[in-house]
Design a protein around this motif. Structure first.
Motif, PDB file in Angstrom:
ATOM      1  N   CYS A  32       0.788  -1.114   0.080  1.00  0.00           N
ATOM      2  CA  CYS A  32       0.046  -0.084   0.075  1.00  0.00           C
ATOM      3  C   CYS A  32       0.783   1.010   0.012  1.00  0.00           C
ATOM      4  CB  CYS A  32      -0.986  -0.007   1.186  1.00  0.00           C
ATOM      5  SG  CYS A  32      -2.055  -1.418   1.461  1.00  0.00           S
ATOM      6  N   ALA A  33       0.385   2.226  -0.605  1.00  0.00           N
ATOM      7  CA  ALA A  33       1.037   3.575  -0.764  1.00  0.00           C
ATOM      8  C   ALA A  33      -0.178   4.626  -0.470  1.00  0.00           C
ATOM      9  CB  ALA A  33       1.661   3.638  -1.839  1.00  0.00           C
ATOM     10  N   ALA A  34       0.329   5.575   0.033  1.00  0.00           N
ATOM     11  CA  ALA A  34      -0.852   6.825   0.264  1.00  0.00           C
ATOM     12  C   ALA A  34      -0.345   7.926  -0.634  1.00  0.00           C
ATOM     13  CB  ALA A  34      -0.597   7.253   1.631  1.00  0.00           C
ATOM     14  N   THR A  35       0.705   8.102  -1.170  1.00  0.00           N
ATOM     15  CA  THR A  35       1.011   9.294  -1.952  1.00  0.00           C
ATOM     16  C   THR A  35       1.907   8.764  -3.397  1.00  0.00           C
ATOM     17  OG1 THR A  35       3.452   9.397  -1.159  1.00  0.00           O
ATOM     18  CG2 THR A  35       1.564  10.537   0.153  1.00  0.00           C
ATOM     19  N   LEU A  36       1.790   9.678  -4.374  1.00  0.00           N
ATOM     20  CA  LEU A  36       2.307   9.373  -5.492  1.00  0.00           C
ATOM     21  C   LEU A  36       3.761   8.963  -5.216  1.00  0.00           C
ATOM     22  CD1 LEU A  36       1.459   9.355  -8.595  1.00  0.00           C
ATOM     23  CD2 LEU A  36       2.204  11.629  -8.925  1.00  0.00           C
ATOM     24  N   GLY A  37       4.354   9.683  -4.460  1.00  0.00           N
ATOM     25  CA  GLY A  37       5.957   9.336  -4.448  1.00  0.00           C
ATOM     26  C   GLY A  37       6.227   7.979  -3.840  1.00  0.00           C
ATOM     27  N   GLU A  38       5.348   7.748  -2.951  1.00  0.00           N
ATOM     28  CA  GLU A  38       5.682   6.356  -2.320  1.00  0.00           C
ATOM     29  C   GLU A  38       5.316   5.198  -3.429  1.00  0.00           C
ATOM     30  OE1 GLU A  38       3.323   5.825   1.303  1.00  0.00           O
ATOM     31  OE2 GLU A  38       3.840   7.660   2.113  1.00  0.00           O
ATOM     32  N   ALA A  39       4.269   5.207  -4.176  1.00  0.00           N
ATOM     33  CA  ALA A  39       3.883   4.449  -5.106  1.00  0.00           C
ATOM     34  C   ALA A  39       4.980   4.428  -6.297  1.00  0.00           C
ATOM     35  CB  ALA A  39       2.577   4.848  -5.922  1.00  0.00           C
ATOM     36  N   ARG A  40       5.689   5.548  -6.792  1.00  0.00           N
ATOM     37  CA  ARG A  40       6.731   5.223  -7.606  1.00  0.00           C
ATOM     38  C   ARG A  40       7.909   4.556  -7.018  1.00  0.00           C
ATOM     39  NH1 ARG A  40       5.926  11.818  -9.087  1.00  0.00           N
ATOM     40  NH2 ARG A  40       4.661  11.545 -11.255  1.00  0.00           N
ATOM     41  N   ARG A  56      -6.921  10.940  -7.452  1.00  0.00           N
ATOM     42  CA  ARG A  56      -6.787  12.177  -6.833  1.00  0.00           C
ATOM     43  C   ARG A  56      -5.710  11.695  -5.438  1.00  0.00           C
ATOM     44  NH1 ARG A  56      -9.519  16.602  -8.092  1.00  0.00           N
ATOM     45  NH2 ARG A  56     -11.451  16.303  -9.336  1.00  0.00           N
ATOM     46  N   LEU A  57      -4.462  12.195  -5.386  1.00  0.00           N
ATOM     47  CA  LEU A  57      -3.341  12.005  -4.486  1.00  0.00           C
ATOM     48  C   LEU A  57      -3.089  13.305  -4.019  1.00  0.00           C
ATOM     49  CD1 LEU A  57      -1.711   9.044  -6.373  1.00  0.00           C
ATOM     50  CD2 LEU A  57      -3.345   8.610  -4.292  1.00  0.00           C
ATOM     51  N   PRO A  58      -2.507  13.190  -2.672  1.00  0.00           N
ATOM     52  CA  PRO A  58      -2.048  14.482  -2.181  1.00  0.00           C
ATOM     53  C   PRO A  58      -0.778  15.264  -2.876  1.00  0.00           C
ATOM     54  CG  PRO A  58      -2.327  12.673  -0.336  1.00  0.00           C
ATOM     55  CD  PRO A  58      -2.343  12.079  -1.764  1.00  0.00           C
ATOM     56  N   ASP A  59      -0.034  14.496  -3.582  1.00  0.00           N
ATOM     57  CA  ASP A  59       1.157  15.204  -4.133  1.00  0.00           C
ATOM     58  C   ASP A  59       0.966  14.874  -5.684  1.00  0.00           C
ATOM     59  OD1 ASP A  59       1.213  12.509  -3.986  1.00  0.00           O
ATOM     60  OD2 ASP A  59       3.443  12.293  -3.817  1.00  0.00           O
ATOM     61  N   GLY A  60      -0.047  14.753  -6.373  1.00  0.00           N
ATOM     62  CA  GLY A  60      -0.250  14.626  -7.719  1.00  0.00           C
ATOM     63  C   GLY A  60      -1.643  13.812  -7.954  1.00  0.00           C
TER      64      GLY A  60
END
Length: 483
Positions: A32-40, A56-60
């Protein structure tokens, strides 16, 4: 063997946990990831069988992740979670390369169905299953494809179909009559994760308008006079598989509205029923007409065009791939012969066929050969057996076709132009481009209304005196994005 890994990207902790629990119960390994950065970072560190992301994500935007995963070359399917009623966002994601989408609030049964389809897609197909199908092996050099030919155009088309089969996005197939639109649709279905499910092809121009709703959505017993039993429609028959809407441009406007809702909501209501039922079908539409021109003429709804034309596939006419004539003719003659020895072409027959324009494309070639077989002696088709005398023949390269003689021409009375009245003189301060000027005025009014209502589109539509649907289309047309 380790379980397939799924990456879930969502900033809502409750939804993320619900998705995690649901997927783990399906026997999957979940990250699991909560942000675009974590997912990348997670996607770069380890392979995944599926990525599921919120839009819709907090950072993108999840759309950025869709494009990156699609361009990564790993072949990982990615699905998106869209807000309720945001069908336009889903279409944008599908165009960007998303495999499929689910809407909020997430229906877990729909989610599980989508995940199973995606994981089946990600798994490599057994060697024995590749190329299988009713027409496998019919074409020399075409690797068992229904679409016969080794020309660059056909090789590119088969490659494109292989990529399109990996997605669940709606596809609009365009091409002249007889060019093989239904064969292309069946090829997409056979190479997709839905290959084991039904493929239903519907000719929209052959159904009487009064029966269309019953044919598409089904009906309950006693819903109308003559409804002696309950019956499923095309959507229910194709559930889990693919529904092909052939000659979709012939649909009447009233039916287009109902079809749009069924495609957007993925739910249909039988005639006489009070409740809707969910359906899972991939839509492939086809037409020989220019749908965009039909939209401009008001004969086809723009919103339905937008939903159907997510991915466009164009089939080349036969006259643009005449190098395929030899292999096409051979395959057709073998099919017509059945278990017997196929007929042969006499001297000069292939050259005669190459000089013909084939306005009816491959279907016309089949008819010409079938007719020629009836006249052929000893299984050899000669030039005279083709019966092409009355047909238009393509001119040699570099020459202009001779004009068709006209037996009689009705004289046309010339129209005398009417001079504009002096009082109709236009003011000097008119804009240079009226459509652009009107679009700019419309854009300014919509932006002001949205700003005044804190981007509440329902209130903005009321403020402008238009419907919510009209506002949504105008925003789409003018590329007005929510900040």
């Amino acid at each position: 063997m380790s379980s397939p890994r799924v990456l879930v990207v969502d900033d809502e902790a409750d939804l993320r946990e619900l998705l995690d629990i649901t997927l783990v119960r399906m026997g999957l390994d979940v990250a699991c990831a909560a942000t675009l950065g974590e997912a990348r970072a997670l996607f770069a560190a380890a392979p995944f069988a599926l990525v599921l992301t919120d839009m819709r994500l907090p950072d993108g935007l999840g759309l950025e992740l869709v494009r990156e995963v699609a361009a990564s070359g790993k072949g990982t399917p990615i699905a998106v979670i869209t807000a309720y009623g945001s069908a336009d966002n889903a279409v944008v994601a599908l165009k960007a390369g998303a495999f499929d989408y689910v809407s909020k609030p997430v229906v877990l049964d729909d989610l599980r169905l989508m995940v199973r389809s995606a994981l089946k897609l990600a798994a490599p197909a057994p060697a024995s299953a590749r190329g299988a199908g009713p027409a496998a092996g019919a074409a020399g050099g075409s690797n068992g494809s229904r679409l016969i030919g080794d020309s660059p155009a056909m090789q590119a088309l088969r490659g494109q179909i292989g990529r399109l089969a990996r997605s669940m996005a709606p596809i609009a197939i365009s091409g002249e009559s007889g060019s093989g639109k239904e064969l292309a649709a069946r090829e997409i279905h056979d190479q997709s994760a839905r290959a084991a499910q039904p493929f239903i092809a519907v000719n929209c121009g052959a159904i009487p308008e009064a029966l269309m709703e019953a044919e598409f959505f089904g009906y309950r017993k006693g819903a109308f006079t003559g409804a002696a039993d309950e019956r499923d429609g095309f959507f229910q028959a194709a559930n889990g598989g693919t529904l092909m809407l052939d000659e979709v441009a012939d649909l009447p406007l009233a039916m287009q509205v109902k079809l749009l809702r069924a495609i957007q909501e993925r739910r249909v209501r039988k005639i006489g029923a009070t409740a809707e039922e969910s359906v899972d079908v991939r839509i492939i539409s086809a037409t020989h007409k220019d749908l965009a021109a039909c939209v401009e003429q008001g004969a086809f709804r723009q919103d339905l065009f937008y939903r159907l034309n997510v991915i466009e596939l164009t089939l080349p006419p036969l006259r643009e791939r005449l190098v395929d004539l030899a292999v096409l003719t051979d395959a057709i003659l073998r099919r017509l012969a059945g278990s017997a020895s196929p007929a042969r072409l006499g001297a000069g027959v292939l050259d005669t066929l190459r000089a013909y324009a084939f306005p009816g494309n491959v279907r016309e070639l089949e008819n010409v050969l079938e007719r020629a077989l009836a006249f052929a002696d000893d299984g050899v088709i000669e030039t005279g057996d083709l019966s092409l005398k009355a047909a238009r023949v393509a001119p040699p390269d570099g020459q202009v076709a001779a004009p068709i003689p006209v037996t009689a021409v009705t004289p046309v009375t010339p129209i005398t132009p009417v001079a504009p009245a002096a009082s109709a003189e236009l003011p000097a301060n008119l804009p240079a481009n009226l459509p652009d000027h009107l679009a700019q005025v419309e854009r300014e009014l919509i932006v002001r209304a949205l700003a005044q209502t804190q981007f509440n589109r329902t209130k903005a539509a009321e403020l402008l005196g238009i419907s919510f649907r009209q506002l949504r289309y105008s925003m789409q047309k003018l590329d007005i994005q929510e900040p």
